[in-house]
Write an enzyme that holds these catalytic residues in place. Sequence first.
Site, PDB file in Angstrom:
ATOM      1  N   VAL A  68       0.810  -1.223   0.000  1.00  0.00           N
ATOM      2  CA  VAL A  68       0.000   0.000   0.000  1.00  0.00           C
ATOM      3  C   VAL A  68       0.840   1.268   0.000  1.00  0.00           C
ATOM      4  O   VAL A  68       0.345   2.341  -0.367  1.00  0.00           O
ATOM      5  CB  VAL A  68      -0.986   0.032   1.191  1.00  0.00           C
ATOM      6  CG1 VAL A  68      -1.989  -1.103   1.101  1.00  0.00           C
ATOM      7  CG2 VAL A  68      -0.250   0.029   2.517  1.00  0.00           C
ATOM      8  N   ASN A  94      -7.858  -1.036   4.803  1.00  0.00           N
ATOM      9  CA  ASN A  94      -7.737  -1.705   6.093  1.00  0.00           C
ATOM     10  C   ASN A  94      -6.288  -1.922   6.528  1.00  0.00           C
ATOM     11  O   ASN A  94      -6.008  -2.014   7.721  1.00  0.00           O
ATOM     12  CB  ASN A  94      -8.454  -3.060   6.014  1.00  0.00           C
ATOM     13  CG  ASN A  94      -8.164  -3.946   7.193  1.00  0.00           C
ATOM     14  OD1 ASN A  94      -8.745  -3.799   8.276  1.00  0.00           O
ATOM     15  ND2 ASN A  94      -7.243  -4.893   7.018  1.00  0.00           N
ATOM     16  N   TYR A 158       1.738   6.087  15.328  1.00  0.00           N
ATOM     17  CA  TYR A 158       0.439   5.434  15.133  1.00  0.00           C
ATOM     18  C   TYR A 158      -0.696   6.429  15.335  1.00  0.00           C
ATOM     19  O   TYR A 158      -1.620   6.512  14.518  1.00  0.00           O
ATOM     20  CB  TYR A 158       0.301   4.267  16.119  1.00  0.00           C
ATOM     21  CG  TYR A 158      -0.933   3.430  15.897  1.00  0.00           C
ATOM     22  CD1 TYR A 158      -1.019   2.572  14.802  1.00  0.00           C
ATOM     23  CD2 TYR A 158      -2.014   3.485  16.769  1.00  0.00           C
ATOM     24  CE1 TYR A 158      -2.141   1.794  14.581  1.00  0.00           C
ATOM     25  CE2 TYR A 158      -3.146   2.713  16.562  1.00  0.00           C
ATOM     26  CZ  TYR A 158      -3.197   1.874  15.469  1.00  0.00           C
ATOM     27  OH  TYR A 158      -4.329   1.110  15.255  1.00  0.00           O
ATOM     28  N   LYS A 162      -3.417   7.755  12.460  1.00  0.00           N
ATOM     29  CA  LYS A 162      -4.850   7.509  12.568  1.00  0.00           C
ATOM     30  C   LYS A 162      -5.655   8.809  12.658  1.00  0.00           C
ATOM     31  O   LYS A 162      -6.778   8.884  12.159  1.00  0.00           O
ATOM     32  CB  LYS A 162      -5.129   6.597  13.769  1.00  0.00           C
ATOM     33  CG  LYS A 162      -4.554   5.189  13.604  1.00  0.00           C
ATOM     34  CD  LYS A 162      -5.054   4.511  12.330  1.00  0.00           C
ATOM     35  CE  LYS A 162      -4.587   3.078  12.210  1.00  0.00           C
ATOM     36  NZ  LYS A 162      -5.108   2.414  10.993  1.00  0.00           N
ATOM     37  N   VAL A 191      -8.702  -4.998  19.234  1.00  0.00           N
ATOM     38  CA  VAL A 191      -9.486  -6.031  18.564  1.00  0.00           C
ATOM     39  C   VAL A 191      -8.780  -7.372  18.748  1.00  0.00           C
ATOM     40  O   VAL A 191      -7.575  -7.478  18.554  1.00  0.00           O
ATOM     41  CB  VAL A 191      -9.652  -5.734  17.063  1.00  0.00           C
ATOM     42  CG1 VAL A 191     -10.550  -6.782  16.409  1.00  0.00           C
ATOM     43  CG2 VAL A 191     -10.220  -4.330  16.845  1.00  0.00           C
TER      44      VAL A 191
END
Length: 274
Positions: A68, A94, A158, A162, A191
């Site tokens: 990506v 994703n 991070y 985001k 998650v």
Amino acid sequence: MKCDDGRFTGKVVLVTGAGGGLGSTQAKMFALEGATVIVADVSSERGEAVAASIRGSGGQARFVQLDVASVTSWSLLVDWAKREIGALHVLVNNAGIVSRTGVSAIFLEEWQRVIDVNLTGPMLGIQALAPLIRESGGGSIVNISSTAGLIGHPGVAYSASKWGLRGITKSAALDLLSWGIRVNSVHPAQVSDTLMASESTAGWKHANERVMPAGRPAETMEVGRAVLFLASDESSYINATEIVVDGGAASIGIARVRALLEEDFNMSRETGRG
């Protein structure tokens, strides 16, 4: 088994980072709803396995290798998709990596890698594939952000990536209005059953599960349901916004921590008296 009259019958969906964790769950859920799924991942082994699993269950899936963070990789994917599939209706950005290094300790190499994958990657994906979605009659783009894009996070790269992805979502939604493309973001907290979760320390997992209002991390399917909703016509009037899938952590997490600390304090006093 695929559903011949599902929400995505006749639609083509591309999921990046679909070789494991969240991405594989999303790819399989789209296939169950009748979509032709393009499983995109940097790992051929993981991606091929997910695509084969979908086909083995009666669904339609093709694997394509994708980095990506590479403009060339996205360009090759677009050429392949036009030649082999001919249409695209949904893009799910994703793919992502995690870093928990703070601002005082992070090296530029780590910073740049996280930004390249988590922030530049989705931008390149939108830039590359939005024209094909427009040519296919319009559709939806869903960006997988995080609660780290809503509140503070110990990992500076991070968190920055985001928060930035949240901004890209809104900018892209504005830019693509006339193309009939909606752009929204999903913001999970921790998650279960993902590579990120498996790389967490035992202490991190224990603390996270204790302070989460729901008392546990999210399951991949719980995040997947939000993704499918935003990708489908059921959310036709939802654009440039976010769905938070965190069991209430971003909103009531402090209250939860306060209650636990008070409980610990009272227990220690009672134990001391004994």
